[in-house]
Design a protein around this motif. Structure first.
Motif, PDB file in Angstrom:
ATOM      1  N   LEU A 126       6.594 -38.615  40.373  1.00  0.00           N
ATOM      2  CA  LEU A 126       6.280 -37.384  41.098  1.00  0.00           C
ATOM      3  C   LEU A 126       5.516 -37.626  42.395  1.00  0.00           C
ATOM      4  O   LEU A 126       5.337 -36.708  43.193  1.00  0.00           O
ATOM      5  N   LEU A 127       5.080 -38.846  42.602  1.00  0.00           N
ATOM      6  CA  LEU A 127       4.475 -39.211  43.881  1.00  0.00           C
ATOM      7  C   LEU A 127       5.568 -39.351  44.936  1.00  0.00           C
ATOM      8  O   LEU A 127       6.707 -39.705  44.621  1.00  0.00           O
ATOM      9  N   ASP A 128       5.227 -39.076  46.188  1.00  0.00           N
ATOM     10  CA  ASP A 128       6.195 -39.295  47.264  1.00  0.00           C
ATOM     11  C   ASP A 128       6.500 -40.796  47.355  1.00  0.00           C
ATOM     12  O   ASP A 128       5.582 -41.626  47.199  1.00  0.00           O
ATOM     13  N   PRO A 129       7.762 -41.179  47.583  1.00  0.00           N
ATOM     14  CA  PRO A 129       8.106 -42.607  47.675  1.00  0.00           C
ATOM     15  C   PRO A 129       7.289 -43.385  48.699  1.00  0.00           C
ATOM     16  O   PRO A 129       7.158 -44.611  48.579  1.00  0.00           O
ATOM     17  N   SER A 130       6.728 -42.680  49.679  1.00  0.00           N
ATOM     18  CA  SER A 130       5.935 -43.379  50.696  1.00  0.00           C
ATOM     19  C   SER A 130       4.545 -43.771  50.197  1.00  0.00           C
ATOM     20  O   SER A 130       3.853 -44.566  50.846  1.00  0.00           O
ATOM     21  N   GLU A 131       4.136 -43.245  49.038  1.00  0.00           N
ATOM     22  CA  GLU A 131       2.824 -43.612  48.470  1.00  0.00           C
ATOM     23  C   GLU A 131       2.967 -44.911  47.676  1.00  0.00           C
ATOM     24  O   GLU A 131       2.798 -44.956  46.461  1.00  0.00           O
ATOM     25  N   ARG A 132       3.274 -45.964  48.397  1.00  0.00           N
ATOM     26  CA  ARG A 132       3.675 -47.221  47.742  1.00  0.00           C
ATOM     27  C   ARG A 132       2.576 -47.849  46.881  1.00  0.00           C
ATOM     28  O   ARG A 132       2.847 -48.348  45.786  1.00  0.00           O
ATOM     29  N   GLN A 133       1.351 -47.848  47.363  1.00  0.00           N
ATOM     30  CA  GLN A 133       0.279 -48.477  46.587  1.00  0.00           C
ATOM     31  C   GLN A 133      -0.003 -47.716  45.297  1.00  0.00           C
ATOM     32  O   GLN A 133      -0.188 -48.334  44.236  1.00  0.00           O
ATOM     33  N   LEU A 134      -0.020 -46.387  45.379  1.00  0.00           N
ATOM     34  CA  LEU A 134      -0.259 -45.591  44.174  1.00  0.00           C
ATOM     35  C   LEU A 134       0.879 -45.760  43.179  1.00  0.00           C
ATOM     36  O   LEU A 134       0.650 -45.846  41.963  1.00  0.00           O
ATOM     37  N   ILE A 135       2.093 -45.803  43.679  1.00  0.00           N
ATOM     38  CA  ILE A 135       3.245 -45.990  42.793  1.00  0.00           C
ATOM     39  C   ILE A 135       3.173 -47.346  42.096  1.00  0.00           C
ATOM     40  O   ILE A 135       3.459 -47.459  40.894  1.00  0.00           O
ATOM     41  N   GLU A 136       2.749 -48.364  42.827  1.00  0.00           N
ATOM     42  CA  GLU A 136       2.612 -49.686  42.223  1.00  0.00           C
ATOM     43  C   GLU A 136       1.544 -49.664  41.126  1.00  0.00           C
ATOM     44  O   GLU A 136       1.710 -50.292  40.066  1.00  0.00           O
ATOM     45  N   GLN A 137       0.465 -48.925  41.350  1.00  0.00           N
ATOM     46  CA  GLN A 137      -0.563 -48.801  40.320  1.00  0.00           C
ATOM     47  C   GLN A 137      -0.007 -48.127  39.067  1.00  0.00           C
ATOM     48  O   GLN A 137      -0.319 -48.540  37.940  1.00  0.00           O
ATOM     49  N   THR A 138       0.804 -47.089  39.251  1.00  0.00           N
ATOM     50  CA  THR A 138       1.372 -46.417  38.081  1.00  0.00           C
ATOM     51  C   THR A 138       2.316 -47.341  37.322  1.00  0.00           C
ATOM     52  O   THR A 138       2.378 -47.293  36.093  1.00  0.00           O
ATOM     53  N   ARG A 139       3.054 -48.180  38.044  1.00  0.00           N
ATOM     54  CA  ARG A 139       3.931 -49.150  37.373  1.00  0.00           C
ATOM     55  C   ARG A 139       3.119 -50.118  36.534  1.00  0.00           C
ATOM     56  O   ARG A 139       3.503 -50.469  35.407  1.00  0.00           O
TER      57      ARG A 139
END
Length: 269
Positions: A158-171
């Protein structure tokens, strides 16, 4: 024991009725505009659990246990109905009958698991058939570790794809909780031999560290979303919702550990 039954019942209902109410809202927001019947059903469940939540706060620990027992039955019936609604919605999504909606199948399955957990807990309380502590420790952790792993996946999607660092944290959180879940399932499979105090204590300690870390991440994300400082399609209430569930898991872990090491009655067994 009567007071303890009342206290435990009200604690479960106050927490989970709010969760069920919010699930109704999240489902509604994910339906398409022309899904009028499903939206109406979601609104009805929202109103139902709002009433249940309000009613739960009208009782105290001194309320007659028989009155609470009937209340538990009423709420269990409501939880069963919303569980059936969620499973119906899941079936429609999986059969591609709701194309263009925004409810992930895993999310709908996730919230149906929580409804099932809620109704089962109320039944156990009324029947006086709560699990022994060693079984409760493993089963509660298996349930909540999967919930936490799901949360990490949902936030990432649900994060915007441009929020790369946050997305990596969720992974990373998703991977961490998947591994913890597999370990919990392994421990479960080794029962009863695995249910020694040292193993269960280490199990709780390890899980607490990861849950606290995820809880802190959710708290930060909630604050950023509320301040409009990150790009996402996450509703602020959803951010608070998943934060509260992590807090709930930490509370349960702490209560289990206190019981395991001090021999006190557990409020979450």
């Amino acid at each position: 024991m009567s007071n303890e039954f009342v206290r435990r019942s009200l604690d479960e209902i106050r927490f989970w009725s709010r969760i069920m109410k919010e699930h109704s809202l999240f489902l509604k927001l994910g339906f398409r505009c022309d899904d009028a019947q499903l939206i109406q059903e979601a609104n009805q469940f929202y109103a139902l659990f709002e009433q249940i939540e309000a009613r739960s706060h009208s009782y105290t620990e001194l309320t007659d246990p028989e009155q609470i027992k009937q209340f538990n039955k009423d709420v269990q019936s409501a939880a069963t109905r919303i569980w059936a609604f969620k499973r119906k919605v899941l079936g429609l999504i999986i059969q591609c009958k709701l194309p263009g909606g925004n409810n992930f199948p895993l999310l709908v399955d996730h919230i149906s698991r929580e409804a099932n957990y809620f109704r089962n807990r109320l039944g156990e309380l009324n029947e006086g058939k709560l699990e022994p502590l060693p079984d409760a420790i493993i089963d509660e952790n298996v349930f909540f570790l999967r919930i936490m792993a799901d949360h990490a996946k949902f936030i990432g999607h649900l994060l915007d794809p441009s929020e790369r660092q946050l997305i990596e944290q969720t992974r990373n959180f998703s991977h961490d909780f998947d591994q913890l879940l597999f370990q919990a399932i392994d421990l479960s499979g080794m029962r009863p031999q695995s249910q020694t105090v040292p193993l269960l204590d280490q199990f709780l300690d390890q899980n607490r560290v990861s849950v606290a870390s995820l809880r802190d991440f959710k708290k930060t994300a909630k604050e950023l979303i509320e301040a409009c400082r990150i790009k996402s399609i996450i509703h602020p209430l959803l951010a608070d919702h998943v934060f509260r569930e992590a807090e709930r898991f930490l509370f349960i872990i702490d209560m289990f550990e206190a019981t395991l090491t001090k021999g006190k009655p557990s409020p979450v067994m």
